[in-house]
Design a protein around this motif. Structure first.
Motif, PDB file in Angstrom:
ATOM      1  N   MET A  45       8.432  33.400 -52.630  1.00  0.00           N
ATOM      2  CA  MET A  45       9.523  32.441 -52.701  1.00  0.00           C
ATOM      3  C   MET A  45       9.282  31.355 -51.659  1.00  0.00           C
ATOM      4  O   MET A  45       8.949  31.650 -50.520  1.00  0.00           O
ATOM      5  CB  MET A  45      10.853  33.158 -52.442  1.00  0.00           C
ATOM      6  N   LEU A  46       9.476  30.155 -52.064  1.00  0.00           N
ATOM      7  CA  LEU A  46       9.301  29.013 -51.175  1.00  0.00           C
ATOM      8  C   LEU A  46      10.675  28.391 -50.937  1.00  0.00           C
ATOM      9  O   LEU A  46      11.390  28.082 -51.882  1.00  0.00           O
ATOM     10  CB  LEU A  46       8.358  27.995 -51.821  1.00  0.00           C
ATOM     11  N   LEU A  47      11.049  28.245 -49.667  1.00  0.00           N
ATOM     12  CA  LEU A  47      12.339  27.655 -49.325  1.00  0.00           C
ATOM     13  C   LEU A  47      12.127  26.324 -48.615  1.00  0.00           C
ATOM     14  O   LEU A  47      11.248  26.198 -47.768  1.00  0.00           O
ATOM     15  CB  LEU A  47      13.136  28.589 -48.407  1.00  0.00           C
ATOM     16  N   GLN A  48      12.939  25.361 -48.963  1.00  0.00           N
ATOM     17  CA  GLN A  48      12.899  24.073 -48.291  1.00  0.00           C
ATOM     18  C   GLN A  48      13.738  24.142 -47.022  1.00  0.00           C
ATOM     19  O   GLN A  48      14.584  25.030 -46.858  1.00  0.00           O
ATOM     20  CB  GLN A  48      13.412  22.990 -49.230  1.00  0.00           C
ATOM     21  N   ILE A  49      13.519  23.197 -46.125  1.00  0.00           N
ATOM     22  CA  ILE A  49      14.208  23.185 -44.831  1.00  0.00           C
ATOM     23  C   ILE A  49      15.728  23.232 -45.017  1.00  0.00           C
ATOM     24  O   ILE A  49      16.410  24.010 -44.351  1.00  0.00           O
ATOM     25  CB  ILE A  49      13.814  21.933 -43.997  1.00  0.00           C
ATOM     26  N   HIS A  50      16.280  22.420 -45.917  1.00  0.00           N
ATOM     27  CA  HIS A  50      17.730  22.403 -46.103  1.00  0.00           C
ATOM     28  C   HIS A  50      18.244  23.743 -46.649  1.00  0.00           C
ATOM     29  O   HIS A  50      19.365  24.140 -46.351  1.00  0.00           O
ATOM     30  CB  HIS A  50      18.178  21.210 -46.971  1.00  0.00           C
ATOM     31  N   GLU A  51      17.415  24.438 -47.406  1.00  0.00           N
ATOM     32  CA  GLU A  51      17.816  25.748 -47.917  1.00  0.00           C
ATOM     33  C   GLU A  51      17.827  26.787 -46.787  1.00  0.00           C
ATOM     34  O   GLU A  51      18.724  27.625 -46.708  1.00  0.00           O
ATOM     35  CB  GLU A  51      16.876  26.191 -49.043  1.00  0.00           C
ATOM     36  N   ILE A  52      16.846  26.716 -45.917  1.00  0.00           N
ATOM     37  CA  ILE A  52      16.797  27.616 -44.763  1.00  0.00           C
ATOM     38  C   ILE A  52      18.010  27.368 -43.873  1.00  0.00           C
ATOM     39  O   ILE A  52      18.663  28.313 -43.423  1.00  0.00           O
ATOM     40  CB  ILE A  52      15.478  27.452 -43.986  1.00  0.00           C
ATOM     41  N   GLU A  53      18.319  26.102 -43.638  1.00  0.00           N
ATOM     42  CA  GLU A  53      19.489  25.772 -42.826  1.00  0.00           C
ATOM     43  C   GLU A  53      20.771  26.305 -43.458  1.00  0.00           C
ATOM     44  O   GLU A  53      21.647  26.832 -42.765  1.00  0.00           O
ATOM     45  CB  GLU A  53      19.578  24.260 -42.615  1.00  0.00           C
ATOM     46  N   ALA A  54      20.890  26.181 -44.773  1.00  0.00           N
ATOM     47  CA  ALA A  54      22.071  26.697 -45.472  1.00  0.00           C
ATOM     48  C   ALA A  54      22.145  28.220 -45.365  1.00  0.00           C
ATOM     49  O   ALA A  54      23.221  28.789 -45.161  1.00  0.00           O
ATOM     50  CB  ALA A  54      22.055  26.259 -46.935  1.00  0.00           C
ATOM     51  N   LEU A  55      21.008  28.891 -45.471  1.00  0.00           N
ATOM     52  CA  LEU A  55      20.990  30.350 -45.350  1.00  0.00           C
ATOM     53  C   LEU A  55      21.315  30.788 -43.923  1.00  0.00           C
ATOM     54  O   LEU A  55      21.986  31.811 -43.722  1.00  0.00           O
ATOM     55  CB  LEU A  55      19.636  30.907 -45.797  1.00  0.00           C
TER      56      LEU A  55
ATOM     57  N   ILE B  33      30.229  37.181 -52.245  1.00  0.00           N
ATOM     58  CA  ILE B  33      29.157  36.211 -52.483  1.00  0.00           C
ATOM     59  C   ILE B  33      29.786  34.861 -52.813  1.00  0.00           C
ATOM     60  O   ILE B  33      29.349  33.824 -52.321  1.00  0.00           O
ATOM     61  CB  ILE B  33      28.220  36.680 -53.621  1.00  0.00           C
ATOM     62  N   ARG B  34      30.838  34.887 -53.590  1.00  0.00           N
ATOM     63  CA  ARG B  34      31.506  33.638 -53.987  1.00  0.00           C
ATOM     64  C   ARG B  34      31.978  32.851 -52.763  1.00  0.00           C
ATOM     65  O   ARG B  34      31.789  31.644 -52.671  1.00  0.00           O
ATOM     66  CB  ARG B  34      32.678  33.936 -54.909  1.00  0.00           C
ATOM     67  N   SER B  35      32.560  33.544 -51.777  1.00  0.00           N
ATOM     68  CA  SER B  35      33.029  32.839 -50.575  1.00  0.00           C
ATOM     69  C   SER B  35      31.849  32.288 -49.771  1.00  0.00           C
ATOM     70  O   SER B  35      31.955  31.232 -49.150  1.00  0.00           O
ATOM     71  CB  SER B  35      33.898  33.749 -49.706  1.00  0.00           C
ATOM     72  N   LEU B  36      30.742  32.993 -49.770  1.00  0.00           N
ATOM     73  CA  LEU B  36      29.565  32.539 -49.036  1.00  0.00           C
ATOM     74  C   LEU B  36      28.873  31.363 -49.723  1.00  0.00           C
ATOM     75  O   LEU B  36      28.168  30.593 -49.076  1.00  0.00           O
ATOM     76  CB  LEU B  36      28.575  33.692 -48.848  1.00  0.00           C
ATOM     77  N   LEU B  37      29.062  31.230 -51.014  1.00  0.00           N
ATOM     78  CA  LEU B  37      28.426  30.151 -51.772  1.00  0.00           C
ATOM     79  C   LEU B  37      29.010  28.779 -51.443  1.00  0.00           C
ATOM     80  O   LEU B  37      28.299  27.778 -51.540  1.00  0.00           O
ATOM     81  CB  LEU B  37      28.592  30.394 -53.277  1.00  0.00           C
ATOM     82  N   ARG B  38      30.258  28.749 -51.014  1.00  0.00           N
ATOM     83  CA  ARG B  38      30.926  27.462 -50.772  1.00  0.00           C
ATOM     84  C   ARG B  38      30.115  26.585 -49.822  1.00  0.00           C
ATOM     85  O   ARG B  38      29.779  26.989 -48.725  1.00  0.00           O
ATOM     86  CB  ARG B  38      32.316  27.691 -50.203  1.00  0.00           C
ATOM     87  N   GLY B  39      29.827  25.394 -50.285  1.00  0.00           N
ATOM     88  CA  GLY B  39      29.147  24.419 -49.450  1.00  0.00           C
ATOM     89  C   GLY B  39      27.643  24.575 -49.345  1.00  0.00           C
ATOM     90  O   GLY B  39      26.990  23.804 -48.644  1.00  0.00           O
ATOM     91  N   THR B  40      27.071  25.575 -50.021  1.00  0.00           N
ATOM     92  CA  THR B  40      25.625  25.775 -49.895  1.00  0.00           C
ATOM     93  C   THR B  40      24.831  25.033 -50.962  1.00  0.00           C
ATOM     94  O   THR B  40      23.668  24.710 -50.750  1.00  0.00           O
ATOM     95  CB  THR B  40      25.240  27.269 -50.004  1.00  0.00           C
ATOM     96  N   GLY B  41      25.440  24.824 -52.117  1.00  0.00           N
ATOM     97  CA  GLY B  41      24.706  24.232 -53.232  1.00  0.00           C
ATOM     98  C   GLY B  41      23.833  25.241 -53.964  1.00  0.00           C
ATOM     99  O   GLY B  41      23.069  24.895 -54.847  1.00  0.00           O
TER     100      GLY B  41
END
Length: 114
Positions: A1-11, A28-36
Motif C-alpha cells: 500500500m502506498l500512502l501520500q503525505i496528506h493521507e499519513i497526516e490524516a491517519l 469508524i464512522r466518527s473517525l471518518l469525519r474530515g479525513t476524506g
C-alpha cells in the motif's frame, strides 16, 4: 500500500482522536469525519501504518490506561466505569484479551512485589 503525505497526516490525526477517546466508544464512522477516506481506506491505511486495526489499537491503549489505574489501586469496578464499560464482566474479558490475566490480579501482583 502506498500512502501520500496528506493521507499519513490524516491517519495520524485519526490515531490522536482515538487516543483522546480512551474512555469513550469509537466508531469508524466518527473517525471518518474530515479525513476524506472511505471506510476501507481508513481501516486498511490505519492497519498498514500502525500494524493494528482501529479497534485493536483503541482496545490496547484503553487497557494500558486501565492497567495504570489498577496499579494505582483503583478498584476494578471504578476502572471499568471510568473507561465507559457498563458491565464489569465485559471489561474483565477485554482486559484479559489484552493482558492474558484478570484485572483483579494486577493489585495482587503489585502487593506481592512490595
Amino acid at each position: 500500500m502506498l500512502l501520500q503525505i496528506h493521507e499519513i497526516e490524516a491517519l495520524l490525526q485519526v490515531k490522536r482522536n482515538i487516543e483522546r477517546s480512551i474512555s469513550n466508544p469509537i466508531t469508524i464512522r466518527s473517525l471518518l469525519r474530515g479525513t476524506g477516506f472511505s471506510e476501507s481506506k481508513l481501516t486498511q491505511g490505519f492497519k498498514f501504518l500502525f500494524q493494528y486495526t482501529v479497534h485493536r489499537y483503541h482496545l490496547t491503549i484503553s487497557m494500558e490506561y486501565a492497567y495504570s489505574l489498577l496499579a494505582d489501586d483503583m478498584p476494578v469496578k471504578e476502572v471499568a466505569l471510568k473507561l465507559g464499560y457498563k458491565s464489569q464482566s465485559h471489561f474483565n474479558r477485554s482486559f484479559r484479551q489484552v493482558f492474558g490475566i484478570a484485572p483483579s490480579h494486577i493489585r495482587r501482583d503489585i502487593d506481592a512485589v512490595e
